[in-house]
Design an enzyme around this catalytic site. Structure first.
Site, PDB file in Angstrom:
ATOM      1  N   ARG A   1       0.847  -1.206   0.000  1.00 30.82           N
ATOM      2  CA  ARG A   1       0.000   0.000   0.000  1.00 30.82           C
ATOM      3  C   ARG A   1       0.877   1.248   0.000  1.00 30.82           C
ATOM      4  O   ARG A   1       0.491   2.311  -0.457  1.00 30.82           O
ATOM      5  CB  ARG A   1      -0.976   0.020   1.194  1.00 30.82           C
ATOM      6  CG  ARG A   1      -1.707   1.364   1.313  1.00 30.82           C
ATOM      7  CD  ARG A   1      -2.950   1.313   2.186  1.00 30.82           C
ATOM      8  NE  ARG A   1      -2.767   0.623   3.432  1.00 30.82           N
ATOM      9  CZ  ARG A   1      -2.067   1.095   4.478  1.00 30.82           C
ATOM     10  NH1 ARG A   1      -1.451   2.263   4.401  1.00 30.82           N
ATOM     11  NH2 ARG A   1      -1.963   0.381   5.570  1.00 30.82           N
TER      12      ARG A   1
ATOM     13  N   ASP B   1      -6.365  17.219 -16.527  1.00 31.29           N
ATOM     14  CA  ASP B   1      -6.704  15.831 -16.827  1.00 31.29           C
ATOM     15  C   ASP B   1      -6.365  15.590 -18.301  1.00 31.29           C
ATOM     16  O   ASP B   1      -7.000  16.150 -19.199  1.00 31.29           O
ATOM     17  CB  ASP B   1      -8.199  15.600 -16.544  1.00 31.29           C
ATOM     18  CG  ASP B   1      -8.599  14.135 -16.677  1.00 31.29           C
ATOM     19  OD1 ASP B   1      -8.051  13.449 -17.569  1.00 31.29           O
ATOM     20  OD2 ASP B   1      -9.469  13.682 -15.916  1.00 31.29           O
TER      21      ASP B   1
ATOM     22  N   TYR C   1     -15.742  14.806 -16.799  1.00 30.86           N
ATOM     23  CA  TYR C   1     -16.338  13.481 -16.650  1.00 30.86           C
ATOM     24  C   TYR C   1     -17.417  13.519 -15.552  1.00 30.86           C
ATOM     25  O   TYR C   1     -17.200  14.121 -14.496  1.00 30.86           O
ATOM     26  CB  TYR C   1     -15.231  12.463 -16.328  1.00 30.86           C
ATOM     27  CG  TYR C   1     -15.756  11.151 -15.826  1.00 30.86           C
ATOM     28  CD1 TYR C   1     -16.707  10.429 -16.557  1.00 30.86           C
ATOM     29  CD2 TYR C   1     -15.327  10.616 -14.620  1.00 30.86           C
ATOM     30  CE1 TYR C   1     -17.214   9.232 -16.094  1.00 30.86           C
ATOM     31  CE2 TYR C   1     -15.825   9.411 -14.153  1.00 30.86           C
ATOM     32  CZ  TYR C   1     -16.772   8.728 -14.889  1.00 30.86           C
ATOM     33  OH  TYR C   1     -17.266   7.543 -14.424  1.00 30.86           O
TER      34      TYR C   1
ATOM     35  N   LYS D   1      -8.062   4.215 -19.688  1.00 30.20           N
ATOM     36  CA  LYS D   1      -8.423   4.531 -21.064  1.00 30.20           C
ATOM     37  C   LYS D   1      -7.249   4.224 -22.005  1.00 30.20           C
ATOM     38  O   LYS D   1      -6.854   3.091 -22.136  1.00 30.20           O
ATOM     39  CB  LYS D   1      -8.894   5.980 -21.138  1.00 30.20           C
ATOM     40  CG  LYS D   1      -9.901   6.338 -20.025  1.00 30.20           C
ATOM     41  CD  LYS D   1     -11.186   5.564 -20.176  1.00 30.20           C
ATOM     42  CE  LYS D   1     -12.185   5.606 -19.045  1.00 30.20           C
ATOM     43  NZ  LYS D   1     -12.071   6.405 -17.900  1.00 30.20           N
TER      44      LYS D   1
HETATM   45  N1  LCS Z   1     -11.065  11.576 -16.030  1.00 24.30           N
HETATM   46  C1  LCS Z   1     -11.673  11.389 -17.210  1.00 24.30           C
HETATM   47  C2  LCS Z   1     -11.457  12.376 -18.308  1.00 24.30           C
HETATM   48  C3  LCS Z   1     -12.499  10.285 -17.421  1.00 24.30           C
HETATM   49  O1  LCS Z   1     -13.064  10.128 -18.614  1.00 24.30           O
HETATM   50  C4  LCS Z   1     -12.699   9.367 -16.353  1.00 24.30           C
HETATM   51  C5  LCS Z   1     -13.564   8.170 -16.513  1.00 24.30           C
HETATM   52  C6  LCS Z   1     -12.065   9.610 -15.125  1.00 24.30           C
HETATM   53  C7  LCS Z   1     -11.240  10.715 -15.009  1.00 24.30           C
HETATM   54  C8  LCS Z   1     -12.204   8.667 -13.968  1.00 24.30           C
HETATM   55  O2  LCS Z   1     -11.379   7.571 -14.163  1.00 24.30           O
HETATM   56  P1  LCS Z   1     -11.666   6.074 -13.671  1.00 24.30           P
HETATM   57  O3  LCS Z   1     -11.796   6.124 -12.191  1.00 24.30           O
HETATM   58  O4  LCS Z   1     -12.922   5.609 -14.320  1.00 24.30           O
HETATM   59  O5  LCS Z   1     -10.446   5.347 -14.113  1.00 24.30           O
HETATM   60  N2  LCS Z   1     -14.422   8.216 -17.635  1.00 24.30           N
HETATM   61  C9  LCS Z   1     -15.358   7.361 -17.933  1.00 24.30           C
HETATM   62  C10 LCS Z   1     -16.269   7.534 -19.004  1.00 24.30           C
HETATM   63  O6  LCS Z   1     -16.353   8.496 -19.747  1.00 24.30           O
HETATM   64  N3  LCS Z   1     -17.057   6.476 -19.055  1.00 24.30           N
HETATM   65  O7  LCS Z   1     -16.786   5.568 -18.069  1.00 24.30           O
HETATM   66  C11 LCS Z   1     -15.679   6.073 -17.274  1.00 24.30           C
END
Ligand code: LCS
Length: 394
Positions: free
Chosen positions: A59, A184, A112, A209
């Protein structure tokens, strides 16, 4: 040996150190261990006291996690990185590092939906305020800043409208006000955009992604200056947890090797599909920063080296037509997430961005007839044919 003159695609394959420095393995080992043995009691005490460097507990730090963090810092041209079990954990830990109760930060309103939900549901409980503004207008950002503002947060290209925010302009405001800029960079990846070189202080990613790239891992990463990352690591992350697992870190390291070739394909396919959609009789409008008609095409060109694979488009009609399109596609997969090899199609208003109120959706341009497409790496003709038949059936 890594040469300074090598370009991104070469660096992504060879990594910062060109393989595992101990064994020479070109695929790094997965240290699937929760804990690490001390040589003796003094060694354990010295590790805890920070008198000696080494691994204690996963951790706190794991060697496979460190390997990933080194590569991501290298590719984003930052000093250090910290990898998390999700993009949301990365964002929350960033906010907790920069803010105390009573502080606020100014965020782009087009983000998001999960990030918006974090602002609305969680942060008020700990007395941290997210001030969402139209970051397309830099004056709006500046006006929202007061003496308790700690940072500016932007997503560019933004989820889900694929609008572009001026990173250099935001960095200039942050510098003048003595606060940080957090970007981001999930949609662009370091292959197309390096926010730290444009003046940002921290970069966050949903590594779920394009970094992973195969739709098999949920993960997040933050990249920034050494002292800032140390504060995040020692001050918050090791107490809160939310850290990446060794196996997921390894999957992302594997993903990084093909990042440039995948992005090239996402991007050429993205451009072709955006052009195709913009001429389609059933499509009202398309948002893709590579198109000259995109209102921020010139800004995108000034801060990105290419435009990626994310498209938003508005079908003629309303929600019903949008739903019919979604139900008629055969190759495109109806799913949230993005950046996978497979083309993914989603209706943001009812899924990824359903945390927004109808009023907020309207403000940021998430209309009922808007569709978000994450263009995959399939043969572009197959994607085009599928969209065409679905649009005609709509
Ligand atoms: N930042 C962006 C630009 C994102 O698109 C997402 C998730 C996150 C942060 C959060 O990341 P995660 O915890 O999911 O790894 N975007 C998503 C979307 O557009 N559809 O499902 C998840």
């Amino acid at each position: 040996m890594v040469k300074k003159t090598w370009r991104f695609a070469t660096l992504a394959v060879h990594g910062s150190e060109g393989g595992d420095p101990v064994t020479g393995a070109i695929s790094p080992p997965i240290y699937q261990s929760s804990t690490f043995a001390f040589k003796n009691s003094q060694h354990g005490a010295d590790l805890f006291a920070g008198k000696e460097k080494g691994f204690i507990y996963s951790r706190i730090l794991n060697p496979t996690q460190v390997a990933l963090e080194r590569e991501m810092a290298f590719l984003e041209e930052g000093e250090d990185a910290l990898a998390f079990g999700s993009g949301m954990a990365a964002e929350f830990t960033t906010i907790m590092t920069l803010c105390r109760t009573g502080d606020n930060f100014v965020s782009s309103g087009t983000i998001y939906g999960g990030t918006h939900a974090l602002y609305q549901k969680v942060l008020p409980r700990i007395g941290i305020e997210a001030r969402e503004v139209d970051a397309g207008d830099l004056n709006k950002i500046e006006e929202a800043i007061d003496e308790r503002t700690r940072f500016i947060f932007i997503e560019t290209p933004a989820n889900p409208t694929i609008s572009i925010i001026d990173v250099r302009g935001c960095a200039e405001i942050a510098r003048r006000k003595g606060i940080k800029l957090v970007v981001d960079n999930t949609f662009a990846t370091p292959y197309y955009q390096k926010p730290l070189l444009l003046g940002a202080d921290l970069v966050v990613h949903s590594a779920t992604k394009y970094i992973g790239g195969h739709g098999d891992t949920v993960a997040g990463i933050v990249i920034g200056a050494k002292d800032q990352m140390l504060e995040m690591r020692k001050g918050i992350a090791q107490e809160v947890g939310g850290i990446i697992s060794p196996f997921n870190a390894w999957l992302l390291l594997r993903g990084l090797k093909t990042l440039a070739v995948r992005m090239d394909r996402h991007c050429t396919n993205g451009m072709r599909i955006a052009q195709f959609l913009s001429f389609h009789p059933k499509v009202e409008r398309v948002s893709y920063p590579g198109l000259r008609i995109h209102p921020q095409h010139e800004l995108a060109k000034s801060q990105m080296s290419d435009f990626g694979g994310m498209i938003a488009f508005w079908v003629k009609g309303g929600l019903e037509e949008g739903k019919r399109l979604m139900d008629a596609v055969k190759l495109c997969t109806l799913a949230v997430s993005l950046g996978d090899c497979d083309t993914l199609i989603v209706h943001p208003a009812s899924t990824t961005h359903s945390s927004y109120s109808l009023e907020d959706m309207k403000k940021v341009g998430i209309d009922p007839n808007m569709i978000r497409l994450s263009v995959g790496i399939e043969d572009v003709h197959d994607i085009m044919e599928d969209l065409d038949q679905a649009l005609r059936a709509m």
